[in-house]
Write an enzyme that holds these catalytic residues in place. Structure first.
Site, PDB file in Angstrom:
ATOM      1  N   CYS A  78       0.821  -1.212   0.000  1.00  0.00           N
ATOM      2  CA  CYS A  78       0.000   0.000   0.000  1.00  0.00           C
ATOM      3  C   CYS A  78       0.854   1.259   0.000  1.00  0.00           C
ATOM      4  O   CYS A  78       0.401   2.330  -0.415  1.00  0.00           O
ATOM      5  CB  CYS A  78      -0.939  -0.003   1.205  1.00  0.00           C
ATOM      6  SG  CYS A  78      -0.093  -0.098   2.799  1.00  0.00           S
ATOM      7  N   HIS A 117      19.438   0.421  -0.673  1.00  0.00           N
ATOM      8  CA  HIS A 117      18.012   0.755  -0.570  1.00  0.00           C
ATOM      9  C   HIS A 117      17.191  -0.488  -0.234  1.00  0.00           C
ATOM     10  O   HIS A 117      16.301  -0.438   0.634  1.00  0.00           O
ATOM     11  CB  HIS A 117      17.522   1.378  -1.873  1.00  0.00           C
ATOM     12  CG  HIS A 117      16.057   1.690  -1.875  1.00  0.00           C
ATOM     13  ND1 HIS A 117      15.516   2.732  -1.150  1.00  0.00           N
ATOM     14  CD2 HIS A 117      15.005   1.068  -2.481  1.00  0.00           C
ATOM     15  CE1 HIS A 117      14.208   2.756  -1.320  1.00  0.00           C
ATOM     16  NE2 HIS A 117      13.870   1.755  -2.114  1.00  0.00           N
TER      17      HIS A 117
END
Length: 422
Positions: A50, A97
């Protein structure tokens, strides 16, 4: 080929944009197949939650533009719309990352643990879709190892940083055994839904949800094995409740001092833990004056959250250091593998040249040529063939004044020569 991470998240795009680029579980296998089928893409994995959609790929030099174009086509968006909110990382930055995402350092809630499970699901989906090769497979496995180390050696996930979790954390200080506790939750919004989930995970099995409409309360309570009541039924439900947590949008208090006093008498003064998360408040402040009530407000929870956020930030700094070590270790292993592949390729090349010279020499011997002359020709041809490509490359390096290549060649070709080894 280059390691590339490209995506958008809660920091770079609105929820409306994130919804448009999200991949449902039903879409993922086909999407991975399409992405992996692009000529410029060698390996691919997709993480879609989400809060973020990220693509991790082993791609050629123009991979970023290719992926943006594909993502736009797949979701019916113009690449320009994605460019405004997309970020990308290459090589070590991409690996860093991914590791930060895995341990929750890039999450909306610092250190939240759910993202690691979501990342493992993304990895499994990529494997099943045959999107992973050696590079991404090793990167994901290394990332999972780093995430485990961070979770083990730091407190990144130990301290609650949400109002819902902080409320449950406070309750756990009073009730040692949640399995025997009964909870009454007032309201049925997002915060109460999170509270209900946290209480259920903590062991509370007797859960009551009170709401203006019973239907909404049933939607929340049903999946957790709880029961639903209306606000008018709160006085009876309060008698059974050890834990009361309220979060509604009501303009006036729902629980008054008199109602709570009557419930306490029926409970024979067994204590009640109460948390009022609502603004304006759902529970009259005077309720906190009762000797058998432990009443906390949202301000009390903010103090807990701020303290825990500070603790978690210390752990986050420790996690960053562990991730840096993880990136260095991944880079080191990758360099070693790259050197090994180069050595294998070089030896295979030399072997093919040796086999060619050997076949020619055997054919000359079969024709009856003088053996000594055959051996001389074999040595001469093999030397020329082995030295041809390096000689051409050295001349080009000298012409371009590539002193770095010339110095490396001197180290590789001369330092190990027979004359040097004597």
């Amino acid at each position: 080929m280059t390691l590339l991470a490209l995506g958008i998240n809660h920091r770079t795009a609105t929820v409306e944009v994130r919804e448009q680029v999200a991949f449902s579980p039903a879409q993922l296998a086909a999407a991975l197949g399409e992405l992996r089928g692009l000529p410029e893409i060698k390996e691919a994995a997709v993480l879609s939650t989400c809060n973020r959609t990220e693509l991790y790929c082993i791609a050629d030099a123009n991979g970023e533009q290719v992926i943006l174009d594909w993502l736009g086509r797949y979701h019916g968006l113009q690449p320009e719309e994605l460019i405004r909110c997309a970020y990308h990382y290459l090589e070590n930055d991409a690996a860093r990352h991914l590791m930060r995402v895995a341990v929750g350092l890039d999450s909306m809630v610092l250190g939240e643990p759910q993202i690691l499970g979501q990342l493992k699901d993304a990895y499994q989906s990529a494997r099943e879709a045959k999107g992973l090769g050696g590079e991404l497979e090793r990167l994901f496995q290394h990332t999972f190892a780093v995430a485990k180390q961070v979770r083990t050696e730091t407190g990144i996930g130990r301290n609650p940083v949400s109002v819902a979790y902080a409320a449950v954390s406070l309750a756990s200080r009073i009730f040692g055994d949640f399995g025997r506790s009964r909870a009454l939750l007032i309201g049925a919004g997002e915060t109460i839904e999170l509270v209900a989930r946290h209480l259920h995970e903590a062991g509370v099995r007797q859960l009551t949800v009170a709401n203006r409409t019973r239907e909404r309360a049933e939607l929340l309570a049903g999946p957790l094995g709880g029961r639903a009541v209306t606000l008018n039924e709160i006085p009876d439900a309060l008698v059974e409740a050890d834990i009361v947590i309220s979060s509604t949008a009501a303009p006036l208090p729902i629980l008054g001092k008199g109602m709570v006093e009557r419930a306490l008498k029926k409970r024979r003064h067994r204590p009640i833990f109460m948390v009022d998360i609502a603004v304006p408040r759902d529970i009259e402040p005077e309720v906190g004056e009762l000797s058998d009530v432990f009443l906390y407000t949202v301000d009390d929870l903010e103090e807990v959250i701020d303290e825990n956020r500070r603790h978690r930030q210390v752990a986050a700094d420790q996690a960053e250091a562990l991730i840096e070590h993880g990136v260095e270790a991944w880079q080191h292993e990758r360099r070693i593998r790259g050197g090994g592949e180069l050595i294998r390729d070089f030896r295979a090349h030399c072997q093919s040249l040796r086999e060619l010279s050997e076949r020619q020499a055997l054919a000359q011997l079969a024709r009856g040529d003088d053996p000594e002359e055959v051996v001389r020709r074999l040595a001469h041809q093999l030397t020329n063939r082995l030295l041809h490509s390096p000689t051409v490359a050295l001349r080009e390096a000298a012409s371009a004044e590539r002193h770095d290549l010339l110095d490396a060649a001197a180290t590789l070709l001369l330092d190990s020569s027979p004359d040097k080894s004597r």
